[in-house]
Design an enzyme around this catalytic site. Structure first.
Site, short mmCIF file in Angstrom:
data_model
loop_
_atom_site.label_atom_id
_atom_site.label_comp_id
_atom_site.label_asym_id
_atom_site.label_seq_id
_atom_site.Cartn_x
_atom_site.Cartn_y
_atom_site.Cartn_z
N SER A 1 0.85 -1.19 0.00
CA SER A 1 0.00 0.00 0.00
C SER A 1 0.88 1.23 0.00
O SER A 1 2.05 1.18 0.42
CB SER A 1 -0.89 0.02 1.26
N TYR B 1 -2.09 -0.55 10.46
CA TYR B 1 -2.15 -0.84 9.03
C TYR B 1 -0.86 -0.37 8.34
O TYR B 1 -0.26 -1.10 7.54
CB TYR B 1 -3.37 -0.16 8.42
#
Length: 251
Positions: free
Chosen positions: A139, A152
């Site tokens: 990501s 995350y």
């Protein structure tokens, strides 16, 4: 893409969002696809609709589930040429409020699960001796920090380091390893998160943070998965390919 026709492709987290779009893309490319997700009924529906070779429910954080997944995929496909290591979870939570349990669960899926699936597939690829391609889902959050996503962000940073190390160790076996780093992509998961931030959040975010002025599509990330798995990317190895509409270019 060159070199995808007939390839045996395993896609984790392939029953929704980017994973489902990837499954559709690889089927369209003539590959044979086996996919997994956490919901058995959802997996069965996607397999039937796309005409995939098969699928099963799997919690990628559990070694037993992962071994069963890879064995089932090999049985259905006759081996695995490509792993799209896509399964993951995300939720908003301020750093000061993250519990140890929440930290551990997110890491268990996003980083431990990534490792378990990649290792199980890599061992079989090495044993077969015919090489392969692995693409891990990272990501833009693994490259930059974002408030309310400490767990995350850390998990995706870990995925990038895992990818680089896998590339160093597996290249000699003819196994290419790369990562995809999407920015804001329109998926059911992101829609669920955005719903808690107000109806104007997505439009404002796209306007202020993404130079192309819109959020990305799952199909656009699936296209990058297909490229990195194909012969077109035969000398791309140990890389992270950003798919973010220019988001990281913003000061």
């Amino acid at each position: 893409m060159r070199g995808l026709t007939g390839k045996a492709v395993l896609i984790s987290g392939g029953s929704s969002g980017i994973g489902e779009a990837a499954a559709a893309r690889f089927v369209a490319e003539g590959a044979r696809v086996f996919l997994c997700g956490v919901d058995a009924e959802q997996v069965a529906e996607v397999v039937a609709r796309l005409g995939a070779a098969g699928g099963t429910a799997c919690d990628v954080s559990l070694p037993g589930d992962v071994e069963a997944l890879v064995e089932a995929a090999e049985a259905a496909l006759g081996g695995i040429d490509v792993l799209i290591n896509n399964a993951g979870v995300a939720w908003r939570e301020p750093f000061l409020e993250i519990t140890a349990e929440h930290w551990d669960r997110l890491m268990a899926v996003n980083l431990r699960g990534m490792f378990l699936v990649a290792q199980a597939v890599s061992r079989r690829m090495v044993a077969r001796g015919t090489g392969g391609a692995i693409v891990n889902m990272a990501s833009t959050n693994g490259l930059k920090g974002e408030a309310d996503y400490a767990h995350y962000n850390a998990s995706k940073g870990g995925v990038l380091q895992l990818t680089r190390t896998m590339a160093v160790e597996l290249g000699r076996h003819g196994i290419r390893v790369n990562a995809v780093c999407p920015g804001y992509i329109s998926t059911p998961l992101n829609a669920q998160i955005a719903a808690s931030l107000g109806e104007d959040f997505v439009a404002a975010y796209a306007r202020d943070q993404i130079p192309l002025g819109r959020t990305g599509l799952a199909e656009e990330v699936a296209a990058v998965y297909a490229f990195l798995a194909s012969d077109e990317a035969s000398f791309v190895h140990g890389a992270e390919l950003v798919v973010d509409g220019g988001q990281l270019a913003v000061m």
